[in-house]
Design a protein around this motif. Sequence first.
Motif, PDB file in Angstrom:
ATOM      1  N   THR A  67      69.215  49.420  44.462  1.00 36.94           N
ATOM      2  CA  THR A  67      69.579  48.071  44.012  1.00 36.94           C
ATOM      3  C   THR A  67      69.618  47.123  45.202  1.00 36.94           C
ATOM      4  O   THR A  67      69.071  46.024  45.156  1.00 36.94           O
ATOM      5  CB  THR A  67      70.959  48.102  43.312  1.00 36.94           C
TER       6      THR A  67
ATOM      7  N   TYR B 262      72.874  40.287  40.502  1.00 39.80           N
ATOM      8  CA  TYR B 262      71.876  41.254  40.042  1.00 39.80           C
ATOM      9  C   TYR B 262      72.543  42.433  39.339  1.00 39.80           C
ATOM     10  O   TYR B 262      72.072  42.890  38.300  1.00 39.80           O
ATOM     11  CB  TYR B 262      71.005  41.754  41.200  1.00 39.80           C
ATOM     12  N   ARG B 263      73.619  42.933  39.902  1.00 39.32           N
ATOM     13  CA  ARG B 263      74.313  44.069  39.274  1.00 39.32           C
ATOM     14  C   ARG B 263      74.795  43.716  37.871  1.00 39.32           C
ATOM     15  O   ARG B 263      74.753  44.557  36.974  1.00 39.32           O
ATOM     16  CB  ARG B 263      75.467  44.529  40.148  1.00 39.32           C
TER      17      ARG B 263
ATOM     18  N   GLU C 112      71.608  43.915  35.687  1.00 40.66           N
ATOM     19  CA  GLU C 112      71.106  45.261  35.425  1.00 40.66           C
ATOM     20  C   GLU C 112      72.087  46.088  34.596  1.00 40.66           C
ATOM     21  O   GLU C 112      71.696  47.012  33.892  1.00 40.66           O
ATOM     22  CB  GLU C 112      70.776  45.984  36.735  1.00 40.66           C
TER      23      GLU C 112
ATOM     24  N   ARG D 267      66.106  48.809  35.113  1.00 37.07           N
ATOM     25  CA  ARG D 267      66.739  49.901  35.862  1.00 37.07           C
ATOM     26  C   ARG D 267      65.794  51.108  35.973  1.00 37.07           C
ATOM     27  O   ARG D 267      65.639  51.696  37.042  1.00 37.07           O
ATOM     28  CB  ARG D 267      68.058  50.300  35.193  1.00 37.07           C
TER      29      ARG D 267
ATOM     30  N   ARG E 296      63.044  50.445  38.477  1.00 39.87           N
ATOM     31  CA  ARG E 296      63.573  50.525  39.835  1.00 39.87           C
ATOM     32  C   ARG E 296      63.777  51.982  40.242  1.00 39.87           C
ATOM     33  O   ARG E 296      63.407  52.396  41.349  1.00 39.87           O
ATOM     34  CB  ARG E 296      64.895  49.749  39.920  1.00 39.87           C
TER      35      ARG E 296
END
Length: 184
Positions: A23, A37-38, A41, A13, A16
């Motif tokens: 995202t 993906y969420r 993360e 995170r 990124r």
Amino acid sequence: MAEEKGEIAARVRVLREIEGISTEALVKELGFDLGEYRSWESGEVEFPVGSLVEIAGRFGVDLTELVLGAPSRLKTYCLTRSAQGPEVIRRPMYTYWNLAYNFHHKKGEPFLVEANADTELKPLSLNTHPGQEFDHVLEGRLLISIGGHEMELGPGDSVYYDSNEPHGMKALGGKRALFLAMVL
């Protein structure tokens, strides 16, 4: 394990956010499912190793930095003695040992992988990740499924495949299977 999962998620995170990429944009760029993906993360679900390799490549860091929180330093060679590579537990059915954890700017990620004996009793768990993979069986018998094709491998057998295809493996015969995996 939950603490490690949260630490890896936090490192991803932060990378990124430092790069200023949303995202949604990262997911689109790497071809991941947004919901999946969420969950990675957020630390709710563990990142698959192959996905971590892709994320590390995207942000120009070594996998070691994401998993262990420390940069790799070796540029000429990385010697890993027997049973001394850092253990990476990503899913309960498998144990991974990173065989080049401290080599800077690797072209691939070599792992020694153990498929636990009890995987035979469980349904085959499939995953995908960008790139390619090479698996070479050292010990035991391994059932591997790639893109719906199942095959049994024994010591000395190997397979090279497109890891974008759904793939999974499990030990056979009530014993563990030990294999080398090179994720590219």
